[in-house]
Design an enzyme around this catalytic site. Structure first.
Site, PDB file in Angstrom:
ATOM      1  N   ALA A  13      26.388   9.588  23.789  1.00 29.95           N
ATOM      2  CA  ALA A  13      25.625   9.463  25.035  1.00 29.95           C
ATOM      3  C   ALA A  13      26.063   8.290  25.896  1.00 29.95           C
ATOM      4  O   ALA A  13      25.491   8.060  26.955  1.00 29.95           O
ATOM      5  CB  ALA A  13      24.141   9.333  24.710  1.00 29.95           C
ATOM      6  N   GLY A  16      30.832  10.010  29.627  1.00 31.99           N
ATOM      7  CA  GLY A  16      31.148  11.419  29.856  1.00 31.99           C
ATOM      8  C   GLY A  16      29.947  12.340  29.950  1.00 31.99           C
ATOM      9  O   GLY A  16      28.917  12.021  30.558  1.00 31.99           O
ATOM     10  N   ILE A  17      30.077  13.501  29.300  1.00 32.21           N
ATOM     11  CA  ILE A  17      29.048  14.539  29.345  1.00 32.21           C
ATOM     12  C   ILE A  17      27.715  14.029  28.813  1.00 32.21           C
ATOM     13  O   ILE A  17      26.657  14.318  29.373  1.00 32.21           O
ATOM     14  CB  ILE A  17      29.468  15.750  28.477  1.00 32.21           C
ATOM     15  CG1 ILE A  17      30.751  16.359  28.985  1.00 32.21           C
ATOM     16  CG2 ILE A  17      28.381  16.813  28.449  1.00 32.21           C
ATOM     17  CD1 ILE A  17      31.387  17.281  27.958  1.00 32.21           C
ATOM     18  N   GLY A  18      27.756  13.287  27.703  1.00 36.04           N
ATOM     19  CA  GLY A  18      26.524  12.802  27.084  1.00 36.04           C
ATOM     20  C   GLY A  18      25.721  11.912  28.018  1.00 36.04           C
ATOM     21  O   GLY A  18      24.503  12.074  28.165  1.00 36.04           O
ATOM     22  N   SER A 133      34.451  23.551  22.295  1.00 35.33           N
ATOM     23  CA  SER A 133      35.553  23.472  23.251  1.00 35.33           C
ATOM     24  C   SER A 133      36.414  24.717  23.202  1.00 35.33           C
ATOM     25  O   SER A 133      36.522  25.384  22.173  1.00 35.33           O
ATOM     26  CB  SER A 133      36.434  22.261  22.937  1.00 35.33           C
ATOM     27  OG  SER A 133      37.614  22.274  23.706  1.00 35.33           O
ATOM     28  N   TYR A 159      41.919  18.935  16.251  1.00 34.15           N
ATOM     29  CA  TYR A 159      40.792  18.979  17.185  1.00 34.15           C
ATOM     30  C   TYR A 159      40.308  20.421  17.385  1.00 34.15           C
ATOM     31  O   TYR A 159      39.103  20.693  17.344  1.00 34.15           O
ATOM     32  CB  TYR A 159      41.201  18.363  18.534  1.00 34.15           C
ATOM     33  CG  TYR A 159      40.099  18.394  19.560  1.00 34.15           C
ATOM     34  CD1 TYR A 159      38.950  17.618  19.393  1.00 34.15           C
ATOM     35  CD2 TYR A 159      40.205  19.195  20.696  1.00 34.15           C
ATOM     36  CE1 TYR A 159      37.934  17.643  20.332  1.00 34.15           C
ATOM     37  CE2 TYR A 159      39.196  19.219  21.642  1.00 34.15           C
ATOM     38  CZ  TYR A 159      38.060  18.445  21.457  1.00 34.15           C
ATOM     39  OH  TYR A 159      37.040  18.480  22.389  1.00 34.15           O
TER      40      TYR A 159
END
Length: 279
Positions: A13, A16-18, A133, A159
């Site tokens: 968090a 980025g996205i978090g 992803s 990944y």
């Protein structure tokens, strides 16, 4: 839709996205609990939102266990757990726990965290969201006998395998715990401009950390869209529990392994053994 004031735990968090999802969910009136690895970045977002935070490095499972204990001590119920922490690494390295870092940070740590938080998740009839992803389809060469990526290691393959594990985990979590009110979902956020891939030697670093990124990436806020949508959504109405989403629709172009329930079951069993948890 979850009632306003849901308790939403977001890992990864601090950036980025978090961070983008945390801002939006906080703005929408939810109680957001931040989990990050970077003390400075995590504290900064927490101060901005006036939100509680916890620090944990997923490359150390003892920190994941301590995180789970702290969260359980503070929350009888959790309405949403967003397993968003993760990343692509560089050379193959082992964690202090002896596991390949990409596999542990992206899959094994969130697997353990989810398992340990199950009392609070069940109490909240929680939605558990996995940030997966497109790499699961593009790069994975999944081998259930080589979860530690010991053979033919490459950063992008490790990944991709970990992101495929996230999708398999979502399906199996739903199968095992759906009857307890758990609703699991995974999503591909898009290729997001953030500090992601800063630790890798792979070509992806060029896409994320040079002027090329403007051609290929979307903003973190756009990437957070589906996380917020799933967190606030009604299972069975907004989304189908157990499914993997791209652009708010169940993904059609996926690796064949995504639809292999036996593989999902075997991954769960091996993960249980690795973290030393009973069934």
């Amino acid at each position: 839709m979850h009632a306003n004031g849901s308790t939403i735990v977001i890992t990864g968090a601090s950036d980025g996205i978090g961070a983008a999802a945390a801002r939006r969910l906080h703005r929408n009136g939810h109680r957001v609990v931040l989990v990050g690895r970077s003390p400075d970045k995590t504290r900064a977002i927490a101060a901005e939102l006036g939100a509680p935070f916890h620090l944990a490095d997923f490359a150390d499972l003892s920190q994941v266990r301590a995180l789970a204990a702290a969260l359980l001590a503070e929350h009888d119920r959790i309405d949403v757990l967003a397993n968003n922490a993760g990343g692509i690494m560089g050379d193959r390295t082992l964690t202090v726990d002896g596991y390949e870092q990409t596999f542990q940070v992206n899959h094994l740590a969130p697997f353990l965290l989810t398992r340990l938080l199950m009392p609070a998740l069940a109490a909240g009839r929680a939605t558990v969201v996995q940030t997966a992803s497109l790499a699961a389809r593009a790069f994975s060469r999944f081998d259930i006998t080589d979860l530690q990526n010991a053979r033919r290691y490459a950063p992008q393959r490790a990944y991709g395998n970990a992101k495929l594990a996230n999708i398999l985990f979502t399906a199996e979590l739903q199968r095992r715990h759906g009857a307890e009110g758990i609703s699991a979902a995974a999503f591909h956020p898009g290729v997001v401009a953030s500090s992601f891939a800063s630790d890798t030697t792979h070509l992806m670093r060029l896409v994320y950390h040079t002027p090329l990124k403007r051609l290929f990436t979307i903003s973190a806020d756009a990437g957070a869209d589906q996380l917020v949508w799933l967190a606030e959504g009604t299972p069975g109405s907004t989304f189908t529990p157990g499914a993997y989403y791209e652009s708010r629709a169940i993904a059609v172009k996926v690796s064949p392994e995504v639809h292999d329930p036996e593989l999902a079951r075997e991954l769960w069993e091996q993960s249980l053994a690795l973290v030393g948890e009973a069934g």
